[in-house]
Design an enzyme around this catalytic site. Structure first.
Site, PDB file in Angstrom:
ATOM      1  N   CYS B  86       6.129  -0.437 -10.158  1.00 23.66           N
ATOM      2  CA  CYS B  86       6.059   0.716 -11.053  1.00 23.66           C
ATOM      3  C   CYS B  86       6.349   0.301 -12.500  1.00 23.66           C
ATOM      4  CB  CYS B  86       7.004   1.804 -10.536  1.00 23.66           C
ATOM      5  SG  CYS B  86       6.668   3.426 -11.195  1.00 23.66           S
ATOM      6  N   HIS B 203       5.950   2.425  -4.444  1.00 26.00           N
ATOM      7  CA  HIS B 203       7.321   1.935  -4.289  1.00 26.00           C
ATOM      8  C   HIS B 203       7.593   1.423  -2.874  1.00 26.00           C
ATOM      9  CE1 HIS B 203       9.228   3.194  -8.114  1.00 26.00           C
ATOM     10  NE2 HIS B 203       8.272   4.100  -8.137  1.00 26.00           N
ATOM     11  N   GLU B 205      10.047  -0.287  -1.912  1.00 28.97           N
ATOM     12  CA  GLU B 205      11.486  -0.218  -1.601  1.00 28.97           C
ATOM     13  C   GLU B 205      11.896   1.171  -1.126  1.00 28.97           C
ATOM     14  OE1 GLU B 205      10.250   0.238  -4.451  1.00 28.97           O
ATOM     15  OE2 GLU B 205      11.562   1.393  -5.790  1.00 28.97           O
TER      16      GLU B 205
END
Lengths: 70, 227
Positions: B86, B203, B205
Site C-alpha cells: 500500500c 494488504h 498482513e
C-alpha cells in the site's frame, strides 16, 4: 527571493480531481473545455539557481506531472 | 530469514505487519526507524501501509527521501528482498525501485473492501507458493491506488512477467467492474526487473488468520521464507 513552482498532472493523463471540478462547474452552467488540478509550491531561497534541481529531484514526478517555475 | 519493518511517521500497518511476521509466520523481525542509515543482518525489508509523512507532496514522496530509503536503495541493489504494501508500494515507485506511479483512485473515493486477485506469475520468490491463474482474496484500503505506467512500459512489464497480481472477479475474469481504483491493466502488484522488489496495494498482513476470515496473505510470506 521567492520562487513559485506550479505542478500539474501531465496533459493527457487521467486527472480525476480535475474531472470532478469540471463536471461541477458545468453543472453550475459554466462552459469549460478542461480542468487540471495541481499544486503550487512557493520557495524562498537565496540561490534560485538550485530551484530547477530541487523541482526535478524532489518536488515533481516526471512520469505523471509537469511543472513551470515562475 | 530475518525481516525488518520500516517505521515512518504516519505508518499505521507497521505493528500489524510485525505481529503477523513474528506471531503468525514465526520469523525473526525487527523495526527499522526511518532515520537509520544502515540495514544490517536483514534478508527482507517490508515497507508497511499507512500515510507516511501525511501523504504530503505526493503519497510516498517524502518517505522516499529519508535515510532509511537511501539505505534501502543500496540493500535492493545488492539483491535484498523488499516488499512494499500500500503506502509502501507508493514509496517504492517514488524511489524508482518499482516502475510506474500510483494515482488518485479513479472514482475519487477512499476504497476499503475485499478484492479478488488473480496470480499472474507464480515463479517469483514472492508467489512461489501460489499457482498461476489462482484467485485469492485480500482487503484493500487506499485513496491513491491507481497504478499507472505508459502503454509501452506496460507492455514491457507484461512481457517480462513483472505483473504478479491483477484485480479480478471471483471466477478470475479481469473486468472493469473488478478494478477498484482505475489501475491500468487491473494491476494490483508488480515486481522490479530483477524480481527482488515487490509492491502491491492489497494488504496481505491483514489476511493471515482464520479469525479475520481469510489467510491467503500467508502464502506470500510462506513463499518468501522458503526462498
Amino acid at each position: 527571493m521567492r520562487v513559485r513552482v506550479l505542478i500539474t498532472p501531465k496533459e493527457g493523463l487521467l486527472d480525476p480531481e480535475g474531472r470532478a471540478v469540471k463536471e461541477i462547474l458545468e453543472d453550475n452552467g459554466y462552459k469549460v473545455k478542461s480542468v487540471r488540478v495541481g499544486k503550487v509550491v512557493e520557495l524562498e531561497v537565496e540561490d534560485p539557481s538550485q530551484v530547477k534541481e530541487m523541482v526535478e529531484k524532489f518536488l515533481y514526478n516526471p512520469l505523471i506531472e509537469e511543472y513551470v517555475i515562475e | 530469514m530475518k525481516f525488518g519493518v520500516c517505521v515512518f511517521p504516519g505508518s499505521n500497518c507497521d505493528y500489524d505487519t510485525y505481529y503477523v511476521l513474528r506471531d503468525v509466520v514465526g520469523v525473526e523481525v525487527k523495526f527499522l526507524d526511518f532515520r537509520e542509515t544502515k540495514i544490517q543482518n536483514i534478508d527482507c525489508v517490508v515497507l508497511p501501509g499507512g500515510f507516511s509523512f501525511g501523504d504530503y507532496l505526493r503519497a510516498g514522496a517524502l518517505a522516499s527521501k529519508t535515510p532509511i530509503a537511501k539505505a534501502l536503495m543500496d540493500f535492493a541493489q545488492k539483491g535484498g528482498f523488499v516488499v512494499g504494501i500500500c503506502n509502501g508500494f507508493q514509496i517504492l515507485t517514488e524511489l524508482h525501485l518499482l516502475p510506474g506511479a500510483l494515482l488518485r483512485n479513479e472514482n475519487l473515493r477512499f476504497v476499503c473492501k475485499d478484492v479478488y486477485l488473480r496470480v499472474e506469475n507464480s515463479s517469483t520468490h514472492f508467489t512461489k507458493k501460489l499457482e498461476k491463474g489462482e484467485v485469492i482474496r485480500m482487503p484493500i484500503a487506499h485513496g491513491e491506488g491507481g497504478f499507472y505506467v505508459p502503454e509501452d512500459e506496460l507492455r514491457r512489464l507484461e512481457e517480462r512477467g513483472q505483473i504478479l497480481f491483477r484485480y479480478c472477479q471471483e471466477d478470475g475474469s479481469i473486468t472493469k467492474e473488478a478494478n477498484p481504483n482505475g489501475s491500468v491493466g487491473n494491476i494490483a502488484g508488480v515486481c522490479n526487473e530483477t524480481f527482488n522488489v515487490f509492491g502491491l496495494m492489497p494488504h496481505p498482513e491483514r489476511a493471515c488468520e482464520d479469525l479475520l476470515g481469510y489467510y491467503d496473505g500467508l502464502l506470500l510470506w510462506y513463499s518468501l521464507i522458503s526462498a
